[in-house]
Design a protein around this motif. Structure first.
Motif, short mmCIF file in Angstrom:
data_model
loop_
_atom_site.label_atom_id
_atom_site.label_comp_id
_atom_site.label_asym_id
_atom_site.label_seq_id
_atom_site.Cartn_x
_atom_site.Cartn_y
_atom_site.Cartn_z
N PHE A 86 0.73 -1.08 0.07
CA PHE A 86 0.08 0.03 0.60
C PHE A 86 0.94 1.13 0.18
N ASN A 87 2.07 0.59 0.79
CA ASN A 87 2.98 2.40 0.38
C ASN A 87 3.34 3.05 -0.20
N MET A 88 3.69 1.38 -0.97
CA MET A 88 5.24 1.33 -2.11
C MET A 88 4.02 2.27 -3.28
N LYS A 89 2.47 1.87 -3.17
CA LYS A 89 2.14 2.21 -4.26
C LYS A 89 1.78 3.53 -4.24
N ASN A 90 0.97 4.46 -3.04
CA ASN A 90 0.88 5.91 -2.68
C ASN A 90 2.25 6.30 -2.97
N SER A 91 3.43 6.38 -2.67
CA SER A 91 4.83 7.54 -2.91
C SER A 91 4.95 6.57 -4.78
N TYR A 92 5.10 5.56 -5.04
CA TYR A 92 5.50 5.87 -6.79
C TYR A 92 4.03 6.59 -7.37
N VAL A 127 12.13 6.06 -8.99
CA VAL A 127 11.09 6.36 -8.04
C VAL A 127 10.71 5.27 -7.69
N ILE A 128 10.73 4.11 -8.31
CA ILE A 128 10.64 2.60 -7.91
C ILE A 128 11.74 2.14 -6.81
N ASP A 129 12.04 2.49 -6.76
CA ASP A 129 13.64 2.42 -5.27
C ASP A 129 13.61 2.85 -4.64
N ILE A 130 12.80 3.94 -4.66
CA ILE A 130 12.44 4.88 -2.72
C ILE A 130 10.91 4.72 -2.65
N GLY A 131 10.70 4.12 -3.06
CA GLY A 131 8.54 3.62 -2.98
C GLY A 131 9.11 2.27 -2.28
N ASP A 132 9.85 1.62 -3.04
CA ASP A 132 10.77 0.05 -2.39
C ASP A 132 11.01 -0.01 -0.43
N ALA A 133 11.62 1.10 -0.75
CA ALA A 133 12.56 1.42 0.82
C ALA A 133 11.49 2.25 2.02
N VAL A 134 10.30 2.37 1.65
CA VAL A 134 9.31 2.61 3.10
C VAL A 134 9.84 1.00 3.28
N ASP A 135 9.83 -0.28 3.34
CA ASP A 135 9.82 -1.50 3.99
C ASP A 135 11.41 -1.45 4.79
N ILE A 137 13.63 0.72 5.21
CA ILE A 137 13.42 1.63 6.63
C ILE A 137 12.90 1.12 7.63
N SER A 138 11.58 0.34 7.57
CA SER A 138 10.97 0.11 8.43
C SER A 138 11.75 -1.67 9.18
N GLU A 139 12.29 -1.80 8.40
CA GLU A 139 12.73 -3.24 8.16
C GLU A 139 14.17 -2.89 9.57
N PHE A 140 14.28 -1.35 9.07
CA PHE A 140 15.90 -1.62 9.96
C PHE A 140 16.15 -1.12 10.65
N LEU A 141 14.43 -0.18 11.30
CA LEU A 141 14.81 -0.04 12.61
C LEU A 141 13.79 -0.83 13.65
N THR A 142 12.67 -1.88 12.77
CA THR A 142 12.65 -2.54 13.81
C THR A 142 13.79 -3.88 14.21
N THR A 143 14.35 -3.78 12.93
CA THR A 143 15.36 -5.13 13.47
C THR A 143 16.56 -4.22 14.69
N ILE A 144 16.64 -3.28 15.09
CA ILE A 144 17.47 -3.00 15.75
C ILE A 144 17.10 -3.07 17.20
N ILE A 145 15.77 -2.77 17.46
CA ILE A 145 14.89 -3.67 18.69
C ILE A 145 15.32 -5.10 18.64
N GLN A 146 14.94 -5.03 17.66
CA GLN A 146 15.26 -6.90 17.46
C GLN A 146 16.91 -7.99 18.10
N ILE A 147 17.71 -7.23 17.76
CA ILE A 147 18.49 -7.32 17.95
C ILE A 147 19.10 -6.84 19.99
N ARG A 303 21.55 3.41 1.87
CA ARG A 303 22.88 4.45 1.17
C ARG A 303 22.36 4.53 -0.15
N GLU A 304 21.66 3.59 -1.26
CA GLU A 304 22.23 3.38 -2.67
C GLU A 304 20.20 4.27 -2.68
N VAL A 305 19.26 4.36 -1.90
CA VAL A 305 17.98 4.66 -1.80
C VAL A 305 18.98 6.29 -1.75
#
Length: 581
Positions: A86-92, A127-135, A137-147, A303-305
């Motif tokens: 849903f987020n990917m579609k809207n940002s795209y 534009v597609i790469d940026i839309g993908d980055a929503v996920d 960022i979520s993975e990055f932040l929550t994995t820190i909590i998980q570790i 970093r790529e995004v």
């Protein structure tokens, strides 16, 4: 490093403009499914513990708990995936729309700052790469909590085991980040080479006829190969660091595992841990490897995004050299009077128009003529609002052109260019952009004299035109373009040297067409053709940024030296360069 990612996330969220509540829900579902994932080894270890001591009732209860946790894990994971889509579609959609709207407002300097190859890469892939980055960022932040949670669990069992885990994580991250910085560096160089290659290839395709005519292919091929060589070098260097990173990480992982197993065996011998704890620690080490990958992969992707975000922002934040905003005047009953009042206009340091004055009556044909560089095309560009005057005013029906709303102005002022663009689709679909009524399309085509030709084609109006309509003549393409313009119901028609590419038969039709069109249009045309100058109601001769002659052909041919010289010349060659007059 933390500050770097924090700044990126701020810029990223500002760019994609997704509602914050959707971001929060995405992060919450990610925390939930990762928490359930982290609980699975613990519940699994409880099953082993109760089996080992013969407490089968608790074993079954633990097994049911394991199934429930696993079910919750899958449910929250599925919810997270759906939110990501849903987020990917809207940002795209949001970014594509904003970029396209931006392209409608930029001046000619835009493509000098942002080459077409880079622009196409940004619109299509980034534009597609940026839309993908929503996920990501979520993975990055929550994995820190998980570790952090994993370390807390291991620490509750043994501080030395926690230190082994921590040391492994620090080395793993340090080696990966160091290698990845080099990967990103050379990835940017690869993107730069790709942009240059796309831009040059696009230019070659546009000028293919000239390249063949002047035998320029070998020189262009040399340029392409130079870019290809740079691309190959940077790409191979990038792959080198990717390989180095992956091999080093694999070695570090196995070395840590050997040390961990040695320490666990020692603790079992000393009876400091039980079998369920042994299984739990081994499972959590396997999990830690996955978690570090889950942490680093989005970190690398971010970093790529980050580079893509910068490139998209360069497009969206581009500021035209002039203020080209529309006004709020909704007056739409335009009759077509045009006036230039003391207009001064410059390009760079060169003054094109100097206190230029001109009044054009409605329902007339006014021809603008002059030497190359005298300002003919600039008058057309100013009326199209591609530039803003330095001083003075341009008025339509006594209202400043910068005061009209975008909708009113775009529906009342239209242009037919020297080289009109025709889309690779049917004639009807090309006309549909302005008016989908087939009756109106036929009427417009009859009016410009192209209807009979269209009906002679195998599929008449449904005939598909090849790219840029190169399966019909230049004259036929020009007439279709004029018909398309008529469908816009514009009151003012700007004709920018439209007869240059016409075949002789079609060129003979233009004088009659102009007389027909002026019945309900104000026509301002730039031309080099004496035969078109003769049919104009009024001819404006430009010189030194001002009106150097004003009258009909019969008058100017006797009294104006500049006009006499223009009429004495032969028609210019059809092969030439671009003019910025």
């Amino acid at each position: 490093m933390i500050k770097e990612y924090y700044n990126f996330i701020k810029r990223y969220l500002s760019l994609i403009q997704i509602k914050k509540k959707y971001i929060y829900i995405t992060i919450i579902t990610a925390i939930l499914y990762k928490s359930f994932s982290l609980s699975l080894p613990f519940v699994g270890a409880m099953i082993i513990k109760y089996i080992s001591i013969g407490n089968f009732n608790m074993s079954y209860i633990s097994l049911v708990a394991f199934a429930i946790v696993y079910l919750l894990y899958n449910v929250t994971l599925m919810a997270n995936y759906k939110l990501y889509g849903f987020n990917m579609k809207n940002s795209y959609y949001s970014m594509q729309s904003r970029i396209l709207n931006k392209l409608l407002t930029v001046d000619d300097g835009f493509t000098r700052k942002i080459p077409k190859g880079r622009l196409m890469n940004s619109i299509n892939k980034e534009v597609i790469d940026i839309g993908d980055a929503v996920d990501q960022i979520s993975e990055f932040l929550t994995t820190i909590i998980q570790i952090v949670g994993l370390f807390a669990i291991v620490l509750s069992y043994n501080v030395y085991l926690a230190l082994i885990f921590l040391l492994y994580a620090v080395i793993y991250i340090k080696v990966s980040v160091s290698a990845d910085r080099n990967v990103i560096l050379f990835h940017q160089k690869v993107k730069h080479d790709d942009d240059n290659y796309s831009s040059l290839l696009s230019q070659m395709l546009s000028g293919l006829q000239e390249i063949k005519t002047f035998n320029m292919f070998s020189k262009m091929d040399t340029k392409l190969k130079r870019i290809q060589k740079s691309f190959s070098k940077n790409y191979l260097t990038k792959r080198h660091f990717i390989t180095l990173r992956d091999n080093d990480i694999r070695f570090i992982t196995y070395l840590c595992r050997i040390i961990l197993y040695f320490f666990l065996i020692f603790m079992m011998i000393e009876e400091k841990i039980t079998i369920d704890v042994l299984v739990l620690i081994i499972s959590y080490h396997e999990y830690l490897v996955d978690y570090l990958d889950d942490f680093l992969k989005p970190a690398f992707a971010i970093r790529e995004v980050d580079n893509a975000v910068t490139r998209i922002n360069d497009i969206l934040n581009y500021k035209s050299s002039e203020n080209l905003l529309y006004g709020d005047n909704p007056k739409d009953d335009i009759v077509g009077k045009v006036e230039f009042r003391d207009v001064v206009f410059s390009i760079g340091d060169r003054k094109i128009l100097n206190k230029f004055n001109l009044k054009v009556k409605q329902n007339t044909v006014t021809a603008i003529v002059g030497e190359s560089g005298s300002g003919k095309t600039s008058i057309i560009n100013l009326l199209l609002r591609l530039y803003k005057v330095d001083s003075g005013k341009i008025l339509i029906d006594d209202i400043d052109i910068y005061d009209y709303t975008k909708e009113v102005y775009s529906t009342n002022v239209s242009v037919v260019n020297q080289k009109p663009f025709i889309f690779n689709m049917s004639i009807k679909k090309n006309l549909d952009f302005l008016d989908k009524s087939i009756e109106h399309q036929i009427e417009a085509c009859k009016r410009v004299g192209i209807h009979d030709f269209i009906m002679s084609l195998p599929k008449n109006y449904h005939t598909v035109l090849r790219e840029n309509a190169n399966n019909i003549s230049g004259g036929q393409k020009q007439l279709i373009s004029i018909a398309r313009t008529l469908l816009s119901t514009s009151e003012i028609l700007l004709l920018d040297d439209i007869s240059t590419s016409l075949d002789p038969d079609t060129a003979k039709m233009i004088p009659k067409l102009l007389k027909e069109l002026k019945k309900d249009h104000t026509i301002i045309m730039v031309t080099k053709k004496p035969e078109l100058m003769k049919v104009a109601d009024r001819i404006i001769v430009l010189g030194k940024g001002k009106v150097a002659g004003d009258g009909k052909h019969s008058e100017l041919i006797k009294t104006n030296i500049t006009y006499q010289l223009l009429n004495a010349r032969k028609s210019p060659s059809r092969i030439g360069g671009f003019s910025n007059d």
